[in-house]
Design an enzyme around this catalytic site. Structure first.
Site, PDB file in Angstrom:
ATOM      1  N   LYS A  47       0.825  -1.196   0.000  1.00 22.15           N
ATOM      2  CA  LYS A  47       0.000   0.000   0.000  1.00 22.15           C
ATOM      3  C   LYS A  47       0.865   1.254   0.000  1.00 22.15           C
ATOM      4  O   LYS A  47       0.400   2.346  -0.259  1.00 22.15           O
ATOM      5  CB  LYS A  47      -0.874   0.027   1.265  1.00 22.15           C
ATOM      6  CG  LYS A  47      -1.712  -1.216   1.463  1.00 22.15           C
ATOM      7  CD  LYS A  47      -2.342  -1.162   2.888  1.00 22.15           C
ATOM      8  CE  LYS A  47      -2.885  -2.525   3.243  1.00 22.15           C
ATOM      9  NZ  LYS A  47      -3.189  -2.608   4.688  1.00 22.15           N
ATOM     10  N   ASP A 107      14.799  -0.398   0.634  1.00 23.99           N
ATOM     11  CA  ASP A 107      15.551  -0.564   1.877  1.00 23.99           C
ATOM     12  C   ASP A 107      16.650  -1.584   1.609  1.00 23.99           C
ATOM     13  O   ASP A 107      17.758  -1.226   1.202  1.00 23.99           O
ATOM     14  CB  ASP A 107      14.559  -1.020   2.961  1.00 23.99           C
ATOM     15  CG  ASP A 107      15.171  -1.084   4.340  1.00 23.99           C
ATOM     16  OD1 ASP A 107      16.299  -0.618   4.514  1.00 23.99           O
ATOM     17  OD2 ASP A 107      14.516  -1.590   5.263  1.00 23.99           O
ATOM     18  N   PHE A 156      14.059   4.340  10.266  1.00 23.73           N
ATOM     19  CA  PHE A 156      12.706   3.927   9.910  1.00 23.73           C
ATOM     20  C   PHE A 156      11.836   5.163   9.726  1.00 23.73           C
ATOM     21  O   PHE A 156      11.629   5.944  10.654  1.00 23.73           O
ATOM     22  CB  PHE A 156      12.105   3.003  10.972  1.00 23.73           C
ATOM     23  CG  PHE A 156      10.824   2.377  10.514  1.00 23.73           C
ATOM     24  CD1 PHE A 156      10.835   1.301   9.644  1.00 23.73           C
ATOM     25  CD2 PHE A 156       9.602   2.892  10.934  1.00 23.73           C
ATOM     26  CE1 PHE A 156       9.651   0.730   9.196  1.00 23.73           C
ATOM     27  CE2 PHE A 156       8.408   2.324  10.495  1.00 23.73           C
ATOM     28  CZ  PHE A 156       8.432   1.249   9.621  1.00 23.73           C
ATOM     29  N   ARG A 169       0.314   6.811   7.276  1.00 25.24           N
ATOM     30  CA  ARG A 169       0.316   6.847   5.802  1.00 25.24           C
ATOM     31  C   ARG A 169      -0.201   8.190   5.290  1.00 25.24           C
ATOM     32  O   ARG A 169       0.181   8.653   4.227  1.00 25.24           O
ATOM     33  CB  ARG A 169      -0.572   5.737   5.235  1.00 25.24           C
ATOM     34  CG  ARG A 169      -0.059   4.320   5.461  1.00 25.24           C
ATOM     35  CD  ARG A 169      -0.835   3.351   4.568  1.00 25.24           C
ATOM     36  NE  ARG A 169      -0.694   1.964   4.969  1.00 25.24           N
ATOM     37  CZ  ARG A 169       0.334   1.173   4.627  1.00 25.24           C
ATOM     38  NH1 ARG A 169       1.291   1.656   3.886  1.00 25.24           N
ATOM     39  NH2 ARG A 169       0.384  -0.085   5.016  1.00 25.24           N
TER      40      ARG A 169
HETATM   41  P1  5GP Z   1      13.126  -3.912   0.979  1.00 24.89           P
HETATM   42  O1  5GP Z   1      12.680  -5.202   0.386  1.00 24.89           O
HETATM   43  O2  5GP Z   1      13.774  -3.000   0.010  1.00 24.89           O
HETATM   44  O3  5GP Z   1      13.966  -4.144   2.201  1.00 24.89           O
HETATM   45  O4  5GP Z   1      11.846  -3.240   1.592  1.00 24.89           O
HETATM   46  C1  5GP Z   1      10.904  -2.583   0.838  1.00 24.89           C
HETATM   47  C2  5GP Z   1       9.632  -2.397   1.624  1.00 24.89           C
HETATM   48  O5  5GP Z   1       9.874  -2.364   3.032  1.00 24.89           O
HETATM   49  C3  5GP Z   1       8.995  -1.080   1.300  1.00 24.89           C
HETATM   50  O6  5GP Z   1       8.137  -1.175   0.201  1.00 24.89           O
HETATM   51  C4  5GP Z   1       8.289  -0.724   2.591  1.00 24.89           C
HETATM   52  O7  5GP Z   1       7.018  -1.313   2.593  1.00 24.89           O
HETATM   53  C5  5GP Z   1       9.129  -1.351   3.663  1.00 24.89           C
HETATM   54  N1  5GP Z   1      10.066  -0.388   4.281  1.00 24.89           N
HETATM   55  C6  5GP Z   1      11.403  -0.339   4.146  1.00 24.89           C
HETATM   56  N2  5GP Z   1      11.951   0.666   4.841  1.00 24.89           N
HETATM   57  C7  5GP Z   1      10.914   1.280   5.455  1.00 24.89           C
HETATM   58  C8  5GP Z   1      10.832   2.433   6.326  1.00 24.89           C
HETATM   59  O8  5GP Z   1      11.806   3.117   6.692  1.00 24.89           O
HETATM   60  N3  5GP Z   1       9.584   2.770   6.735  1.00 24.89           N
HETATM   61  C9  5GP Z   1       8.466   2.080   6.375  1.00 24.89           C
HETATM   62  N4  5GP Z   1       7.304   2.530   6.835  1.00 24.89           N
HETATM   63  N5  5GP Z   1       8.504   1.009   5.557  1.00 24.89           N
HETATM   64  C10 5GP Z   1       9.716   0.614   5.100  1.00 24.89           C
END
Ligand code: 5GP
Length: 183
Positions: A47, A107, A156, A169
């Site tokens: 989302k 991330d 975060f 959000r």
């Molecule tokens: P990745 O697979 O790149 O580690 O993570 C991607 C997903 O993790 C993003 O689409 C998001 O939903 C969540 N995410 C990663 N870092 C953050 C953050 O700092 N805050 C939030 N709210 N979600 C995050």
């Protein structure tokens, strides 16, 4: 919701609403030029990417198609699990299409690297990636990203579609969540 409504929940405001909109306009000009002669299919990742998609798509001065996927992410935790599951698949057949994945944040890169391979395997003509935010210090897998809004520190963050336990959000800006909220 504005920063002033939840000031105590944030340690820092990283990116203001105005900065987000200016950046999306800049990226829209690049995307218009790069996709000239084709109608891109924008794939939003639910989302978190809802706000990016809504504002970015309206910045574009050309026709686009839009579709959505939902993949599993962190739930109520703040650490990446690396596990990717499709919770909602595309409605569109993407064979031969020029796809632009629209993401909120990279991330570890695990989600996007999996998603790109998944969409390529369906016969898309091209798969490019737009992400509003990236945490360069957290990257675990190298995923080539075509359009990046902002590089941010490995904290975060919440706001502009990004949640903690489904909250924040609707915050207009992007800020660092204060540890007292999740500890
Ligand atoms: P990745 O697979 O790149 O580690 O993570 C991607 C997903 O993790 C993003 O689409 C998001 O939903 C969540 N995410 C990663 N870092 C953050 C953050 O700092 N805050 C939030 N709210 N979600 C995050």
């Amino acid at each position: 919701m504005d920063v002033d409504d939840i000031r105590a929940d944030l340690t820092e405001v990283l990116i203001t609403e105005d900065e987000i909109h200016a950046k999306l306009a800049e990226l829209a000009r690049q995307v218009e030029a790069d996709f000239e002669g084709t109608t891109p299919l924008l794939v939003g990742v639910l989302k978190g990417a809802v706000m990016v998609m809504a504002d970015f798509a309206r910045e574009l001065r050309v026709h686009i198609d839009m579709d959505w996927m939902a993949v599993s992410s962190y739930g109520a935790s703040t650490e990446s699990s690396g596990v990717v599951r499709i919770l909602k698949d595309l409605d569109t057949d993407i064979a031969g299409r020029d796809v632009l994945i629209v993401e909120d944040i990279i991330d570890s890169g695990l989600t996007l690297s999996w998603l790109r391979a998944n969409l390529e395997s369906r016969g898309a003509n091209s798969v490019r990636i737009l992400a509003l935010l990236r945490k360069p210090e957290s990257i675990k897998v190298d995923v080539p990203v075509d359009y990046i809004g902002f590089d941010i520190p490995p904290a975060f963050v919440v706001g502009y579609g990004l949640d903690y336990a489904e909250r924040y959000r609707n915050l207009r800006a992007i800020g660092v969540l204060a540890p007292h909220v999740y500890q």
